[in-house]
Design a protein around this motif. Sequence first.
Motif, PDB file in Angstrom:
ATOM      1  N   ALA A  49       0.827  -1.205   0.000  1.00  0.00           N
ATOM      2  CA  ALA A  49       0.000   0.000   0.000  1.00  0.00           C
ATOM      3  C   ALA A  49       0.862   1.255   0.000  1.00  0.00           C
ATOM      4  N   GLU A 103     -10.374   2.706  -8.391  1.00  0.00           N
ATOM      5  CA  GLU A 103      -9.604   1.650  -7.717  1.00  0.00           C
ATOM      6  C   GLU A 103      -9.277   0.526  -8.687  1.00  0.00           C
ATOM      7  N   GLU A 104     -10.256   0.156  -9.479  1.00  0.00           N
ATOM      8  CA  GLU A 104     -10.073  -0.961 -10.407  1.00  0.00           C
ATOM      9  C   GLU A 104      -9.013  -0.640 -11.455  1.00  0.00           C
ATOM     10  N   ALA A 141      -5.554  -0.628  -9.838  1.00  0.00           N
ATOM     11  CA  ALA A 141      -5.152  -2.001  -9.530  1.00  0.00           C
ATOM     12  C   ALA A 141      -4.705  -2.732 -10.799  1.00  0.00           C
ATOM     13  N   SER A 167      -4.017  -6.238  -6.241  1.00  0.00           N
ATOM     14  CA  SER A 167      -5.424  -6.329  -5.889  1.00  0.00           C
ATOM     15  C   SER A 167      -5.946  -4.951  -5.491  1.00  0.00           C
ATOM     16  N   ARG A 168      -7.235  -4.852  -5.316  1.00  0.00           N
ATOM     17  CA  ARG A 168      -7.827  -3.553  -4.977  1.00  0.00           C
ATOM     18  C   ARG A 168      -7.595  -3.181  -3.517  1.00  0.00           C
ATOM     19  N   THR A 169      -7.280  -4.165  -2.664  1.00  0.00           N
ATOM     20  CA  THR A 169      -7.085  -3.868  -1.239  1.00  0.00           C
ATOM     21  C   THR A 169      -5.939  -2.894  -0.986  1.00  0.00           C
ATOM     22  N   PRO A 170      -4.713  -3.126  -1.499  1.00  0.00           N
ATOM     23  CA  PRO A 170      -3.652  -2.139  -1.274  1.00  0.00           C
ATOM     24  C   PRO A 170      -3.940  -0.804  -1.945  1.00  0.00           C
ATOM     25  N   ARG A 203      -6.956   0.544  -2.211  1.00  0.00           N
ATOM     26  CA  ARG A 203      -7.888   1.221  -1.303  1.00  0.00           C
ATOM     27  C   ARG A 203      -7.139   1.779  -0.088  1.00  0.00           C
ATOM     28  N   GLN A 204      -6.202   1.007   0.439  1.00  0.00           N
ATOM     29  CA  GLN A 204      -5.407   1.477   1.578  1.00  0.00           C
ATOM     30  C   GLN A 204      -4.542   2.674   1.187  1.00  0.00           C
ATOM     31  N   GLN A 209      -6.630   5.797   1.020  1.00  0.00           N
ATOM     32  CA  GLN A 209      -6.931   6.282   2.373  1.00  0.00           C
ATOM     33  C   GLN A 209      -5.731   7.018   2.960  1.00  0.00           C
TER      34      GLN A 209
END
Length: 297
Positions: free
Chosen positions: A52, A76-77, A80, A86-89, A91-92, A95
């Motif tokens: 992230a 995000e997509e 990524a 992936s979309r998780t890092p 999104r982090q 933030q």
Amino acid sequence: MHASLAPFLYTRFRYQCVHERECSCIQVSARPSMPTARGSKAMPSTPSGSLADRVATQLQDAIISGTLDLGEALSEEAIADALEVSRTPVRQALQLLQSRGLVQIRPRSGTYVFEPSEKQIAEMTEFRVTLELQAARWAFERRRKESARGLTDVVETMQAAIDVRDMNAYGRADTAYHEVFFTGCDNSFLWNTYVFTFAQIAALRTHLATYTDAEPLRSFADHEAMRDIFDSGSADDIEAILVPHILRTRENYTATLRQRQERQSESRIEHLRRAFDSQGPRAETALGQAPHREESK
């Protein structure tokens, strides 16, 4: 998001991953160093321990460099996919950038690159005056010779940017110039405060500094004068140049912001006009004006 952003992010991200593996054995000092020779930007970087963090660094660079515009929507997509993560890092990372003021996350709307209001520009300018004046004074008192050399190097880079009318290059040199005060002040609290606000200030320089009849020549004259003070002047002379120099950015950035908003408004209006024109009689009907019909005799 710009179509050209994908290769930009991918290339920067892959380079950083390889670079970190090659340099993993190097110990880095926590104390900031003076900007490198020729005025290249010594950007405070994000710790690169997590995925992230690395994604955030790439996005921050894209915003500061102007690859991503103020107010631009961020997917995000798409990010990524560009970085093959992936979309998780992602999104982090978004933030994290929100906490730095570089990204605005609006519920049920989306995520956007920050776009300052006139009030925020004014507040940031006032904050810069308070912070930077003290940093410059301490840099003069504590690391005067090193600071003078750093300012001299950056001024040469600024002159080269002016010669080719490259405002982006001038903006990067401008950032490096003012960073000399913070690397020279020898105060970790001032440095950390600068790092926290650095990205927004650098982004405003890139996006809102414009080439006019007065700028950057007037700004450059101030930079030369402050370099001369560090070389052979008195610390008492810094305030008279630095404070008006920073306050003028409020006027310049605000004027540019208004011009941007006017162009965006005109673009939206023209887009709607073209859309309505393409509808022909249907648009008139929607406005309650039925198409004219000749009465039969």
